[in-house]
Scaffold this motif. Sequence first.
Motif, PDB file in Angstrom:
ATOM      1  N   PRO A  75       0.831  -1.185  -0.104  1.00 42.11           N
ATOM      2  CA  PRO A  75      -0.138  -0.049  -0.037  1.00 42.11           C
ATOM      3  C   PRO A  75       0.650   1.474  -0.063  1.00 42.11           C
ATOM      4  CG  PRO A  75       0.009  -1.021   2.030  1.00 42.11           C
ATOM      5  CD  PRO A  75       0.640  -1.943   1.362  1.00 42.11           C
ATOM      6  N   GLU A  76       2.010   1.284   0.881  1.00 38.87           N
ATOM      7  CA  GLU A  76       2.475   2.461   0.901  1.00 38.87           C
ATOM      8  C   GLU A  76       3.990   2.680   0.356  1.00 38.87           C
ATOM      9  OE1 GLU A  76       2.812   4.373   4.579  1.00 38.87           O
ATOM     10  OE2 GLU A  76       1.122   3.292   5.499  1.00 38.87           O
ATOM     11  N   THR A  77       4.808   3.571   0.153  1.00 38.43           N
ATOM     12  CA  THR A  77       5.771   3.649  -0.774  1.00 38.43           C
ATOM     13  C   THR A  77       7.137   3.172   0.076  1.00 38.43           C
ATOM     14  OG1 THR A  77       6.159   6.037  -0.094  1.00 38.43           O
ATOM     15  CG2 THR A  77       5.369   5.647  -2.165  1.00 38.43           C
ATOM     16  N   LEU A  78       7.962   2.410  -0.284  1.00 40.15           N
ATOM     17  CA  LEU A  78       8.937   1.691   0.670  1.00 40.15           C
ATOM     18  C   LEU A  78       9.852   2.831   1.172  1.00 40.15           C
ATOM     19  CD1 LEU A  78       9.723  -1.375  -1.546  1.00 40.15           C
ATOM     20  CD2 LEU A  78       8.102  -1.259   0.455  1.00 40.15           C
ATOM     21  N   GLU A  79       9.963   4.239   0.566  1.00 39.50           N
ATOM     22  CA  GLU A  79      10.919   4.952   1.086  1.00 39.50           C
ATOM     23  C   GLU A  79      10.570   5.443   2.558  1.00 39.50           C
ATOM     24  OE1 GLU A  79       9.769   4.913  -1.839  1.00 39.50           O
ATOM     25  OE2 GLU A  79      11.233   4.557  -3.127  1.00 39.50           O
ATOM     26  N   ASN A  80       9.207   5.194   2.905  1.00 43.67           N
ATOM     27  CA  ASN A  80       9.086   5.886   4.217  1.00 43.67           C
ATOM     28  C   ASN A  80       9.457   4.728   5.425  1.00 43.67           C
ATOM     29  OD1 ASN A  80       8.096   8.119   3.049  1.00 43.67           O
ATOM     30  ND2 ASN A  80       6.161   7.341   2.774  1.00 43.67           N
ATOM     31  N   TRP A  81       9.983   3.632   4.945  1.00 40.12           N
ATOM     32  CA  TRP A  81      10.164   2.647   6.031  1.00 40.12           C
ATOM     33  C   TRP A  81      11.594   2.108   6.171  1.00 40.12           C
ATOM     34  CZ3 TRP A  81       6.090   1.223   9.103  1.00 40.12           C
ATOM     35  CH2 TRP A  81       4.927   1.545   8.412  1.00 40.12           C
ATOM     36  N   ASN A  82      11.952   2.265   7.459  1.00 35.11           N
ATOM     37  CA  ASN A  82      13.342   1.228   7.525  1.00 35.11           C
ATOM     38  C   ASN A  82      12.985  -0.229   7.765  1.00 35.11           C
ATOM     39  OD1 ASN A  82      15.042   3.535   7.605  1.00 35.11           O
ATOM     40  ND2 ASN A  82      14.397   4.031  10.058  1.00 35.11           N
ATOM     41  N   ILE A  83      13.883  -1.024   7.251  1.00 33.96           N
ATOM     42  CA  ILE A  83      13.519  -2.756   7.018  1.00 33.96           C
ATOM     43  C   ILE A  83      14.864  -3.221   8.080  1.00 33.96           C
ATOM     44  CG2 ILE A  83      13.260  -4.525   5.651  1.00 33.96           C
ATOM     45  CD1 ILE A  83      12.621  -2.520   3.176  1.00 33.96           C
ATOM     46  N   HIS A  84      14.184  -4.058   8.615  1.00 40.08           N
ATOM     47  CA  HIS A  84      15.038  -5.010   9.570  1.00 40.08           C
ATOM     48  C   HIS A  84      14.930  -6.527   9.297  1.00 40.08           C
ATOM     49  CE1 HIS A  84      17.113  -5.589  13.802  1.00 40.08           C
ATOM     50  NE2 HIS A  84      17.662  -6.499  12.893  1.00 40.08           N
ATOM     51  N   ILE A  85      15.929  -7.049   8.799  1.00 36.40           N
ATOM     52  CA  ILE A  85      15.668  -8.670   8.725  1.00 36.40           C
ATOM     53  C   ILE A  85      16.627  -9.433   9.789  1.00 36.40           C
ATOM     54  CG2 ILE A  85      15.864 -10.575   7.213  1.00 36.40           C
ATOM     55  CD1 ILE A  85      15.525  -8.641   4.819  1.00 36.40           C
ATOM     56  N   HIS A  86      16.167 -10.264  10.538  1.00 35.82           N
ATOM     57  CA  HIS A  86      16.705 -10.870  11.590  1.00 35.82           C
ATOM     58  C   HIS A  86      16.698 -12.388  11.570  1.00 35.82           C
ATOM     59  CE1 HIS A  86      18.686 -11.612  15.137  1.00 35.82           C
ATOM     60  NE2 HIS A  86      17.667 -12.346  15.755  1.00 35.82           N
ATOM     61  N   ILE A  87      17.611 -12.885  11.729  1.00 42.30           N
ATOM     62  CA  ILE A  87      17.546 -14.685  11.842  1.00 42.30           C
ATOM     63  C   ILE A  87      18.066 -15.046  13.162  1.00 42.30           C
ATOM     64  CG2 ILE A  87      18.381 -16.791  10.939  1.00 42.30           C
ATOM     65  CD1 ILE A  87      18.826 -15.418   8.109  1.00 42.30           C
ATOM     66  N   PRO A  88      17.314 -15.571  14.018  1.00 40.46           N
ATOM     67  CA  PRO A  88      17.677 -15.875  15.298  1.00 40.46           C
ATOM     68  C   PRO A  88      18.782 -16.874  15.364  1.00 40.46           C
ATOM     69  CG  PRO A  88      15.181 -15.963  15.089  1.00 40.46           C
ATOM     70  CD  PRO A  88      15.834 -15.766  13.713  1.00 40.46           C
ATOM     71  N   GLU A  89      19.377 -17.069  16.828  1.00 41.14           N
ATOM     72  CA  GLU A  89      20.507 -17.534  16.913  1.00 41.14           C
ATOM     73  C   GLU A  89      21.671 -17.052  16.492  1.00 41.14           C
ATOM     74  OE1 GLU A  89      20.473 -21.871  16.005  1.00 41.14           O
ATOM     75  OE2 GLU A  89      18.387 -22.161  17.457  1.00 41.14           O
ATOM     76  N   GLY A  90      21.808 -15.862  16.829  1.00 44.30           N
ATOM     77  CA  GLY A  90      23.048 -15.039  16.406  1.00 44.30           C
ATOM     78  C   GLY A  90      24.415 -15.625  16.257  1.00 44.30           C
ATOM     79  N   ALA A  91      24.651 -16.311  17.363  1.00 50.50           N
ATOM     80  CA  ALA A  91      26.006 -16.769  17.647  1.00 50.50           C
ATOM     81  C   ALA A  91      26.527 -17.862  16.436  1.00 50.50           C
ATOM     82  CB  ALA A  91      26.072 -17.417  18.892  1.00 50.50           C
ATOM     83  N   ILE A  92      25.405 -18.390  15.617  1.00 53.77           N
ATOM     84  CA  ILE A  92      25.682 -19.416  14.623  1.00 53.77           C
ATOM     85  C   ILE A  92      25.939 -18.666  13.391  1.00 53.77           C
ATOM     86  CG2 ILE A  92      24.896 -21.483  13.446  1.00 53.77           C
ATOM     87  CD1 ILE A  92      23.248 -21.942  16.154  1.00 53.77           C
ATOM     88  N   PRO A  93      27.122 -19.019  12.823  1.00 56.44           N
ATOM     89  CA  PRO A  93      27.414 -18.308  11.254  1.00 56.44           C
ATOM     90  C   PRO A  93      26.560 -18.932  10.244  1.00 56.44           C
ATOM     91  CG  PRO A  93      29.427 -18.923  12.197  1.00 56.44           C
ATOM     92  CD  PRO A  93      28.277 -19.306  13.214  1.00 56.44           C
ATOM     93  N   LYS A  94      25.741 -17.812   9.340  1.00 61.17           N
ATOM     94  CA  LYS A  94      24.747 -18.406   8.540  1.00 61.17           C
ATOM     95  C   LYS A  94      25.126 -17.983   7.075  1.00 61.17           C
ATOM     96  CE  LYS A  94      21.472 -18.036  12.019  1.00 61.17           C
ATOM     97  NZ  LYS A  94      22.156 -17.117  12.890  1.00 61.17           N
ATOM     98  N   ASP A  95      25.054 -18.805   6.114  1.00 59.94           N
ATOM     99  CA  ASP A  95      25.324 -18.421   4.734  1.00 59.94           C
ATOM    100  C   ASP A  95      24.549 -19.105   3.711  1.00 59.94           C
ATOM    101  OD1 ASP A  95      26.181 -16.485   2.914  1.00 59.94           O
ATOM    102  OD2 ASP A  95      28.490 -16.988   3.108  1.00 59.94           O
TER     103      ASP A  95
END
Length: 790
Positions: free
Chosen positions: A673-693
């Motif tokens: 619905p709204e333009t993306l320029e008005n939002w800060n986006i945060h992507i998180h994958i839990p268990e941050g101590a484990i490397p992921k790729d």
Amino acid sequence: MEEIIAPPMNIIVERKAIDPEDLIKENPILPIKNMIFFPGVPTPISVARSKSLKLVQDVQKAKGIVGVFCQKDTNIDDPKFNDLYSVGLVVQIINVIKEVSEGITILLMGVHRVHLEEITMEDPYLKGKFSILKTIYPSKSDKEFREQQKVVKNKLLHILTSKIGIPDFVVNSLKQSKDYDYLANLAFITVESSMKKKQEILACDDLKERYNKLLSLLEQESQLVEIKESIRKKTQMDINRQQKEYFLQQEMKNIQEALGGNIHDIEIKEIKEKATKIHFTSEQRIVFDKELKKLGLLHPNSPDYSTQMNYVHNILSLPWNAYTKDNFNLARAKKILDKDHFGLEKVKDRIIEHLAVLKLKGDMKSPIICLYGPPGVGKTSLGKSIANALGRKYFRMSLGGLHDEAEIRGHRRTYIGAMPGRIIQAIQKAGSSNPVIILDEIDKVGNDYKGDPSAALLEVLDPEQNFAFHDNYLGIDFDLSKVLFIATANSLSTVSPPLLDRMELINVSGYIMEEKVEIALKHLLPMQLENHGISKFLFDIPRKTMEAIIEFYTHESGVRELNKKIAKILRKVARTIAENIDYPRKLAIKNLFEYLGVVEYSKDKYESNEYAGVVTGLAWTAAGGEILFIEAGLSKGKDAKLSLTGNLGDVMKESAILALEYIKTHASQLDIPETLENWNIHIHIPEGAIPKDGPSAGITMTTALVSAFTGRKVKSHLAMTGEMTLRGKVLPVGGIKEKILAAKRAGIKEIVLSKENQKHVEEINDIYLTGLVFHYVNDIREVLDIALLF
């Protein structure tokens, strides 16, 4: 020319008193070379010059005295006044000892020191006048001088005892002598020094000063004597040692002959007898006979002997062209493989196929099989089962951490401590030329300045080359074409491409719960009961309890950790039995805390879809498959910043950027619905101590972002995996079986995959797929239609 002869120290002559008036008169002068006389010591000399012979004859008749003076230059045959030292001795001719055709030997006794005043006549021999020199004696109370006399005596005796040819009675008489003046004069004659130094001492009037100079010469002479004696003893010691070794060797030779012959000859004979039983080819026989002949020519004490002997024994220890007979009973082979390993059907089928081809053809170059997969799934132990099924010898060779090429090809014999490479050593220990050799951990081979072992393995694992494998130490080509090599690896990413090209890759994936339970009950538990000395009638772990152990106390694709947990339980059981303490014969789930402690792992469970922006993904790790949750959140902002957290690798970060760019491009089509320029986006994958790729979370991140922007929740009990392009195309990914197993453990019911992954799913046994629904897609729009609720 006068020749000086050593003074006869066993002759004692009394000195005759000389009237000083006789010295004022004209007296004969006898010039001598290389000799200084001292009073009181009888000294023989050889007289050869005509003038001197005439002098001796005249003096002997007249029984007169003679003045003896040393020449400054020994090369002058007719010396004058200036050619003689001014200080000499008045001597008496005691006797003519020996007459020869060239001259005579006379014995002279020195009487007084004199000074040559002038020469009055030169023919037929020299005559002149000389005066007596007075000696200044120290006082009787001078203790230092008395000590000097004793020291001179001791030094003289030390020097004389070291000289060869001095009779013992002479030395003993000198020891008892109290005539220190005679001993001092004898020391002057005995000590080796220049004529100039001795002449200086003779001319010295002060007796104490004369002793000081004499002691200096004696000290030098004494040190030389000690050095000579030390050299003589060392030389004598070396000679004695050589003689001792010679006699011992002769004695050993006699003993050996008495026992039946020389040990060296016996060893050579035994080697020849062993060699007759070995199936050498003609070329191999020629090389062996040449090396054996070289050994026979070497002496047993030679440093090269042991090296050559070790080399010959290494050749003899190899099973040249000796093969075990393969068992082609396919039913028996299948039974052994099924008994030793539960599951692994693909691998077992490959071995049975190999046996079938061998049975039909009778001869085939063995292929190189590489089993790769997570730890603990039975890759290494599978090799032993294959050897049992074929009836071949078995050898396991660990390559982990290997970084020296010589470990594979061997060291050249010129190096100290050289030995064959590990391949030849494996053949030696196996005892046949067609064993099953497990090349364990081939992915962990390193390389450094000593070479690349993986490059050396190319020849070993290439059927077109290994029929003539060359080991640097052996120097003779060895046929490895009949050996069945089975390599194992956890990951293929670190194995060189040329090496991978020579191997047939077979993936050994992880086990599902049912397989782990069967393996534990049929293999691990009976093995650990036997290892701990516990009868199967005294303790048992029921199926339900085993499932709980696997679920809450292990986290792996294989069963290695499970085996450790069973061993831990049985150690505690063994203690209770040994201490006569009651224990449960059947382990219940409620007793696990007592034996294993608190729960170590929580089961991967699906999280509900109560929030938009949360999507369940599937991932592959070295421990097998896992589920992961990707969370997307939005917040008002002016910069439209993208934040990524959760210890993500570069490839996964790029997947997130790509997903956002796709959404920006297709925002209107996705009903955002709204333009993306008005939002800060945060992507998180839990268990941050484990490397992921990796790229396999591409469609998962896109779905999470669209869910967050639209507010549409994700369908319950659904997981997905797949790479996405900028155009929205869904690409296939790897590790499908492990990911499916992880989904089943977590309670997932539906899985979204790329259409191209369908072929991988069809290869999986139906037992792994029970209870799952698969959605195969080509485009991200299909994923969104399946995953998002309205």
